[in-house]
Write a protein that holds these residues in place. Structure first.
Motif, PDB file in Angstrom:
ATOM      1  N   SER A  80       0.820  -1.216   0.000  1.00 16.53           N
ATOM      2  CA  SER A  80       0.000   0.000   0.000  1.00 16.53           C
ATOM      3  C   SER A  80       0.850   1.260   0.000  1.00 16.53           C
ATOM      4  N   GLY A  81       1.970   1.251   0.707  1.00 17.39           N
ATOM      5  CA  GLY A  81       2.854   2.414   0.688  1.00 17.39           C
ATOM      6  C   GLY A  81       3.466   2.621  -0.685  1.00 17.39           C
ATOM      7  N   VAL A  82       3.851   1.536  -1.331  1.00 17.61           N
ATOM      8  CA  VAL A  82       4.431   1.616  -2.679  1.00 17.61           C
ATOM      9  C   VAL A  82       3.383   2.160  -3.660  1.00 17.61           C
ATOM     10  N   ALA A  83       2.160   1.663  -3.555  1.00 16.15           N
ATOM     11  CA  ALA A  83       1.097   2.159  -4.436  1.00 16.15           C
ATOM     12  C   ALA A  83       0.883   3.663  -4.225  1.00 16.15           C
ATOM     13  N   ALA A  84       0.931   4.119  -2.975  1.00 17.45           N
ATOM     14  CA  ALA A  84       0.773   5.547  -2.690  1.00 17.45           C
ATOM     15  C   ALA A  84       1.945   6.343  -3.265  1.00 17.45           C
ATOM     16  N   GLU A  85       3.165   5.795  -3.135  1.00 16.32           N
ATOM     17  CA  GLU A  85       4.346   6.477  -3.679  1.00 16.32           C
ATOM     18  C   GLU A  85       4.272   6.557  -5.201  1.00 16.32           C
ATOM     19  N   ILE A  86       3.814   5.498  -5.839  1.00 19.84           N
ATOM     20  CA  ILE A  86       3.638   5.514  -7.295  1.00 19.84           C
ATOM     21  C   ILE A  86       2.615   6.582  -7.680  1.00 19.84           C
ATOM     22  N   GLY A  87       1.503   6.632  -6.969  1.00 16.53           N
ATOM     23  CA  GLY A  87       0.476   7.632  -7.258  1.00 16.53           C
ATOM     24  C   GLY A  87       0.996   9.048  -7.105  1.00 16.53           C
ATOM     25  N   ALA A  88       1.691   9.307  -6.001  1.00 16.64           N
ATOM     26  CA  ALA A  88       2.231  10.644  -5.767  1.00 16.64           C
ATOM     27  C   ALA A  88       3.268  11.008  -6.826  1.00 16.64           C
ATOM     28  N   PHE A  89       4.167  10.074  -7.123  1.00 15.60           N
ATOM     29  CA  PHE A  89       5.245  10.359  -8.072  1.00 15.60           C
ATOM     30  C   PHE A  89       4.722  10.524  -9.489  1.00 15.60           C
ATOM     31  N   SER A  90       3.679   9.795  -9.836  1.00 17.11           N
ATOM     32  CA  SER A  90       3.139   9.886 -11.195  1.00 17.11           C
ATOM     33  C   SER A  90       2.627  11.294 -11.488  1.00 17.11           C
ATOM     34  N   MET A  91       2.230  12.017 -10.465  1.00 14.14           N
ATOM     35  CA  MET A  91       1.746  13.388 -10.658  1.00 14.14           C
ATOM     36  C   MET A  91       2.870  14.331 -11.074  1.00 14.14           C
ATOM     37  N   LEU A  92       4.121  13.907 -10.882  1.00 10.90           N
ATOM     38  CA  LEU A  92       5.272  14.724 -11.274  1.00 10.90           C
ATOM     39  C   LEU A  92       5.674  14.492 -12.728  1.00 10.90           C
ATOM     40  N   ASN A  93       5.046  13.507 -13.385  1.00 13.91           N
ATOM     41  CA  ASN A  93       5.342  13.160 -14.781  1.00 13.91           C
ATOM     42  C   ASN A  93       6.817  12.844 -15.002  1.00 13.91           C
ATOM     43  N   ARG A  94       7.372  12.082 -14.065  1.00 15.53           N
ATOM     44  CA  ARG A  94       8.755  11.628 -14.173  1.00 15.53           C
ATOM     45  C   ARG A  94       8.748  10.111 -14.317  1.00 15.53           C
ATOM     46  N   PRO A  95       9.836   9.535 -14.816  1.00 16.61           N
ATOM     47  CA  PRO A  95       9.838   8.096 -15.092  1.00 16.61           C
ATOM     48  C   PRO A  95       9.778   7.223 -13.838  1.00 16.61           C
ATOM     49  N   ILE A  96       9.073   6.120 -14.009  1.00 12.42           N
ATOM     50  CA  ILE A  96       8.962   5.091 -12.978  1.00 12.42           C
ATOM     51  C   ILE A  96       9.472   3.786 -13.574  1.00 12.42           C
ATOM     52  N   VAL A  97      10.357   3.125 -12.848  1.00 11.44           N
ATOM     53  CA  VAL A  97      10.843   1.808 -13.233  1.00 11.44           C
ATOM     54  C   VAL A  97      10.374   0.851 -12.141  1.00 11.44           C
ATOM     55  N   ALA A  98       9.518  -0.085 -12.523  1.00 10.43           N
ATOM     56  CA  ALA A  98       8.976  -1.025 -11.550  1.00 10.43           C
ATOM     57  C   ALA A  98       9.623  -2.394 -11.721  1.00 10.43           C
ATOM     58  N   LEU A  99       9.774  -3.088 -10.613  1.00 14.19           N
ATOM     59  CA  LEU A  99      10.245  -4.468 -10.620  1.00 14.19           C
ATOM     60  C   LEU A  99       9.069  -5.364 -10.261  1.00 14.19           C
ATOM     61  N   PHE A 100       8.729  -6.256 -11.189  1.00 12.77           N
ATOM     62  CA  PHE A 100       7.681  -7.254 -10.979  1.00 12.77           C
ATOM     63  C   PHE A 100       8.293  -8.602 -11.331  1.00 12.77           C
ATOM     64  N   SER A 101       8.776  -9.324 -10.332  1.00 14.24           N
ATOM     65  CA  SER A 101       9.563 -10.531 -10.581  1.00 14.24           C
ATOM     66  C   SER A 101       8.788 -11.823 -10.378  1.00 14.24           C
ATOM     67  N   ASP A 102       7.498 -11.736 -10.139  1.00 14.57           N
ATOM     68  CA  ASP A 102       6.693 -12.922  -9.835  1.00 14.57           C
ATOM     69  C   ASP A 102       6.793 -13.967 -10.949  1.00 14.57           C
ATOM     70  N   VAL A 103       7.124 -15.197 -10.584  1.00 17.44           N
ATOM     71  CA  VAL A 103       7.330 -16.263 -11.571  1.00 17.44           C
ATOM     72  C   VAL A 103       6.032 -16.687 -12.259  1.00 17.44           C
ATOM     73  N   ARG A 104       4.899 -16.278 -11.725  1.00 19.05           N
ATOM     74  CA  ARG A 104       3.633 -16.643 -12.372  1.00 19.05           C
ATOM     75  C   ARG A 104       3.425 -15.898 -13.685  1.00 19.05           C
ATOM     76  N   GLN A 105       4.357 -15.016 -14.047  1.00 20.25           N
ATOM     77  CA  GLN A 105       4.314 -14.378 -15.360  1.00 20.25           C
ATOM     78  C   GLN A 105       4.731 -15.358 -16.452  1.00 20.25           C
ATOM     79  N   GLN A 106       5.433 -16.412 -16.054  1.00 20.03           N
ATOM     80  CA  GLN A 106       5.918 -17.391 -17.027  1.00 20.03           C
ATOM     81  C   GLN A 106       4.765 -18.246 -17.540  1.00 20.03           C
TER      82      GLN A 106
END
Length: 159
Positions: A80-106
């Protein structure tokens, strides 16, 4: 370049991932000024005390100063904190690099997995991420599946 690393910080696994990402980013980009909330003892020493306003002020100040947000979106749900940080940062229109390493993507092209899901929604072999948060990331950034891909993406932004 200033960067902010967003992830949970309360479990040993999250702290190790944060340490790994911070170490790899600092090694690849020596000039990076990386804010890692778990390294900020003024608000995250759990033997001490910091109230919600102090935590919000410290983290928001660092977000506003950052050129890029590195956000870990692993887990059962996005922290929830990460989601809030993403929301706040997205308002600055600066780049976001996310790590989503869950193996269920395979295995996304495995027809048996797709057929099972269509036949019975409880046979979901995949993982769901909140699409609003994913959209905020994709507006100005990328979603990587390895630490190496994160470092590569941040390197590109730093040039």
């Amino acid at each position: 370049m200033k960067a902010y690393l967003a992830n949970g910080l309360f479990s040993i696994g999250d702290r190790y991932v944060n340490e790994l990402l911070a170490r790899e980013l600092r090694a690849a980009i020596p000039e990076i000024e990386l804010y890692v909330p778990q390294e900020n003892d003024a608000i995250n020493d759990k033997n001490a005390y910091a109230d919600s306003l102090a935590i919000a002020a410290a983290d928001l100040a660092s977000l506003k100063e950052s050129d890029v947000l590195i956000a870990v979106i692993d887990g059962v749900e996005i922290d929830s904190g990460v989601a809030a940080e993403i929301g706040a940062f997205s308002m600055l229109n600066r780049p976001i690099v996310a790590l989503f390493s869950d193996v269920r993507q395979q295995g996304r092209t495995n027809a048996k997995k797709i057929d099972a899901l269509v036949a019975d929604g409880t046979e979901n072999q995949f993982i769901y991420r909140n699409l609003f948060v994913v959209g905020l990331i994709k507006q100005n950034g990328v979603i990587a599946s390895t630490v190496e891909e994160v470092v590569e993406a941040v390197l590109k932004i730093s040039k």
